[in-house]
Design a protein around this motif. Structure first.
Motif, PDB file in Angstrom:
ATOM      1  N   ASN A  31      84.445  42.671  19.730  1.00  0.00           N
ATOM      2  CA  ASN A  31      83.336  43.395  19.126  1.00  0.00           C
ATOM      3  C   ASN A  31      83.689  43.615  17.661  1.00  0.00           C
ATOM      4  N   ALA A  32      83.026  42.888  16.792  1.00  0.00           N
ATOM      5  CA  ALA A  32      83.325  42.955  15.360  1.00  0.00           C
ATOM      6  C   ALA A  32      82.161  43.599  14.624  1.00  0.00           C
ATOM      7  N   CYS A  33      82.487  44.302  13.542  1.00  0.00           N
ATOM      8  CA  CYS A  33      81.431  44.854  12.701  1.00  0.00           C
ATOM      9  C   CYS A  33      81.814  44.696  11.237  1.00  0.00           C
ATOM     10  N   ILE A  34      80.787  44.640  10.421  1.00  0.00           N
ATOM     11  CA  ILE A  34      80.971  44.518   8.981  1.00  0.00           C
ATOM     12  C   ILE A  34      80.712  45.882   8.356  1.00  0.00           C
ATOM     13  N   LEU A  35      81.630  46.282   7.498  1.00  0.00           N
ATOM     14  CA  LEU A  35      81.507  47.552   6.781  1.00  0.00           C
ATOM     15  C   LEU A  35      81.582  47.298   5.283  1.00  0.00           C
ATOM     16  N   HIS A  36      81.142  48.294   4.517  1.00  0.00           N
ATOM     17  CA  HIS A  36      81.203  48.222   3.065  1.00  0.00           C
ATOM     18  C   HIS A  36      81.728  49.543   2.513  1.00  0.00           C
ATOM     19  N   ILE A  37      82.672  49.467   1.628  1.00  0.00           N
ATOM     20  CA  ILE A  37      83.182  50.664   0.962  1.00  0.00           C
ATOM     21  C   ILE A  37      82.044  51.343   0.206  1.00  0.00           C
ATOM     22  N   THR A  38      81.152  50.555  -0.337  1.00  0.00           N
ATOM     23  CA  THR A  38      80.097  51.057  -1.208  1.00  0.00           C
ATOM     24  C   THR A  38      78.823  51.506  -0.489  1.00  0.00           C
ATOM     25  N   THR A  39      78.831  51.587   0.818  1.00  0.00           N
ATOM     26  CA  THR A  39      77.622  51.989   1.543  1.00  0.00           C
ATOM     27  C   THR A  39      76.999  53.272   0.993  1.00  0.00           C
ATOM     28  N   PRO A  40      77.773  54.327   0.736  1.00  0.00           N
ATOM     29  CA  PRO A  40      77.131  55.537   0.193  1.00  0.00           C
ATOM     30  C   PRO A  40      76.420  55.294  -1.143  1.00  0.00           C
ATOM     31  N   LEU A  41      76.959  54.418  -1.980  1.00  0.00           N
ATOM     32  CA  LEU A  41      76.319  54.140  -3.263  1.00  0.00           C
ATOM     33  C   LEU A  41      74.962  53.479  -3.055  1.00  0.00           C
ATOM     34  N   TYR A  42      74.904  52.532  -2.123  1.00  0.00           N
ATOM     35  CA  TYR A  42      73.633  51.872  -1.825  1.00  0.00           C
ATOM     36  C   TYR A  42      72.629  52.864  -1.248  1.00  0.00           C
ATOM     37  N   GLU A  43      73.113  53.767  -0.422  1.00  0.00           N
ATOM     38  CA  GLU A  43      72.224  54.791   0.146  1.00  0.00           C
ATOM     39  C   GLU A  43      71.661  55.687  -0.960  1.00  0.00           C
ATOM     40  N   TYR A  44      72.498  56.080  -1.914  1.00  0.00           N
ATOM     41  CA  TYR A  44      72.007  56.880  -3.045  1.00  0.00           C
ATOM     42  C   TYR A  44      70.939  56.106  -3.816  1.00  0.00           C
ATOM     43  N   ALA A  45      71.235  54.837  -4.118  1.00  0.00           N
ATOM     44  CA  ALA A  45      70.293  54.022  -4.891  1.00  0.00           C
ATOM     45  C   ALA A  45      68.958  53.893  -4.165  1.00  0.00           C
ATOM     46  N   LYS A  46      69.023  53.704  -2.872  1.00  0.00           N
ATOM     47  CA  LYS A  46      67.818  53.503  -2.074  1.00  0.00           C
ATOM     48  C   LYS A  46      67.053  54.810  -1.863  1.00  0.00           C
ATOM     49  N   ASN A  47      67.768  55.857  -1.497  1.00  0.00           N
ATOM     50  CA  ASN A  47      67.113  57.108  -1.121  1.00  0.00           C
ATOM     51  C   ASN A  47      66.690  57.980  -2.298  1.00  0.00           C
ATOM     52  N   TYR A  48      67.375  57.864  -3.426  1.00  0.00           N
ATOM     53  CA  TYR A  48      67.115  58.798  -4.522  1.00  0.00           C
ATOM     54  C   TYR A  48      66.735  58.141  -5.844  1.00  0.00           C
ATOM     55  N   PHE A  49      66.921  56.820  -5.972  1.00  0.00           N
ATOM     56  CA  PHE A  49      66.689  56.179  -7.253  1.00  0.00           C
ATOM     57  C   PHE A  49      65.760  54.970  -7.156  1.00  0.00           C
ATOM     58  N   SER A  50      64.938  54.931  -6.145  1.00  0.00           N
ATOM     59  CA  SER A  50      63.847  53.954  -6.022  1.00  0.00           C
ATOM     60  C   SER A  50      64.278  52.498  -5.921  1.00  0.00           C
ATOM     61  N   TRP A  51      65.513  52.222  -5.508  1.00  0.00           N
ATOM     62  CA  TRP A  51      65.887  50.828  -5.263  1.00  0.00           C
ATOM     63  C   TRP A  51      65.245  50.399  -3.957  1.00  0.00           C
ATOM     64  N   ASN A  52      64.704  49.199  -3.912  1.00  0.00           N
ATOM     65  CA  ASN A  52      63.955  48.737  -2.739  1.00  0.00           C
ATOM     66  C   ASN A  52      64.832  48.183  -1.613  1.00  0.00           C
ATOM     67  N   GLY A  53      66.144  48.142  -1.800  1.00  0.00           N
ATOM     68  CA  GLY A  53      67.034  47.655  -0.758  1.00  0.00           C
ATOM     69  C   GLY A  53      67.241  46.154  -0.770  1.00  0.00           C
ATOM     70  N   ASN A  54      66.572  45.438  -1.655  1.00  0.00           N
ATOM     71  CA  ASN A  54      66.708  43.991  -1.750  1.00  0.00           C
ATOM     72  C   ASN A  54      68.058  43.660  -2.387  1.00  0.00           C
ATOM     73  N   MET A  55      68.946  43.047  -1.596  1.00  0.00           N
ATOM     74  CA  MET A  55      70.294  42.755  -2.086  1.00  0.00           C
ATOM     75  C   MET A  55      70.289  41.729  -3.217  1.00  0.00           C
ATOM     76  N   ALA A  56      69.239  40.952  -3.328  1.00  0.00           N
ATOM     77  CA  ALA A  56      69.144  39.998  -4.437  1.00  0.00           C
ATOM     78  C   ALA A  56      68.889  40.724  -5.755  1.00  0.00           C
ATOM     79  N   GLU A  57      68.454  41.961  -5.641  1.00  0.00           N
ATOM     80  CA  GLU A  57      68.174  42.778  -6.831  1.00  0.00           C
ATOM     81  C   GLU A  57      69.091  43.998  -6.865  1.00  0.00           C
ATOM     82  N   LYS A  58      70.358  43.789  -6.575  1.00  0.00           N
ATOM     83  CA  LYS A  58      71.307  44.904  -6.562  1.00  0.00           C
ATOM     84  C   LYS A  58      71.291  45.646  -7.891  1.00  0.00           C
TER      85      LYS A  58
END
Length: 184
Positions: A31-58
């Protein structure tokens, strides 16, 4: 429990290699999973700074500023992101036996992750002469340059093609299984 930290510059192939490794481990009954150190940063960008979540537009500039300038330097929370990652591993190890972290960038993260989880294997993924379309400031940011100074990588993978990247991943998985007396 196995932990892999894939380190490399933007566009080096870390995510592609991580997804492939996950598939191989899952196919072998792990059972393998992928994690990211930067997950909280992406959550901030998405939840509070209007980033649409599109990884091509990081929002790379935002991620670099929030992670280094604000969290580490201004607030003095050097281990904030790593602490969150380690908490996730502590919880998720009840469900997964292989963790693949695909966004290694900073030396202290490498060293601290190995200190907390000595079984961690750090893989440097290098894609030479690749234009990752970053601005000069983004390319020269510590998150794009510091990993070059690390001398204790467990594996170095040169990404010259998808086939070679996958072949190198297979070799690493095989070597790690061999070390632990497993068959994969």
């Amino acid at each position: 429990m196995k932990i892999y930290l894939l380190a490399g510059k933007a566009g080096s192939g870390k995510d592609l290699m991580g997804r492939y490794m996950k598939t191989q481990y899952d196919f072998a009954g792990h059972n393998a999973c992928i994690l990211h150190i930067t997950t909280p940063l992406y959550e901030y960008a998405k939840n509070y700074f209007s980033w649409n979540g599109n990884m091509a537009e990081k929002p790379r500039e935002f991620l670099q500023e929030m992670g280094i300038e604000v969290i580490q330097k201004k607030l003095g929370k050097k281990y904030f992101l790593l602490d969150r990652l380690c908490e996730d591993i502590d919880i998720l190890k009840n469900f997964f036996d292989v963790f693949i972290i695909t966004d290694g960038r900073l030396l202290f993260e490498f060293e601290e992750l190995k200190r907390r989880f000595p079984e961690t294997k750090i893989i440097h993924v290098i894609r030479e002469n690749y234009d990752n379309k970053l601005s000069d400031d983004e390319k020269n940011h510590v998150t794009e340059t510091e990993m070059e100074q690390y001398k204790d990588y467990d594996y170095i993978v040169r990404n010259t093609s998808k086939e070679r990247l996958f072949s190198e991943a297979d070799k690493i998985i095989g070597l790690e299984a061999q070390r632990e007396g497993e068959i994969i």
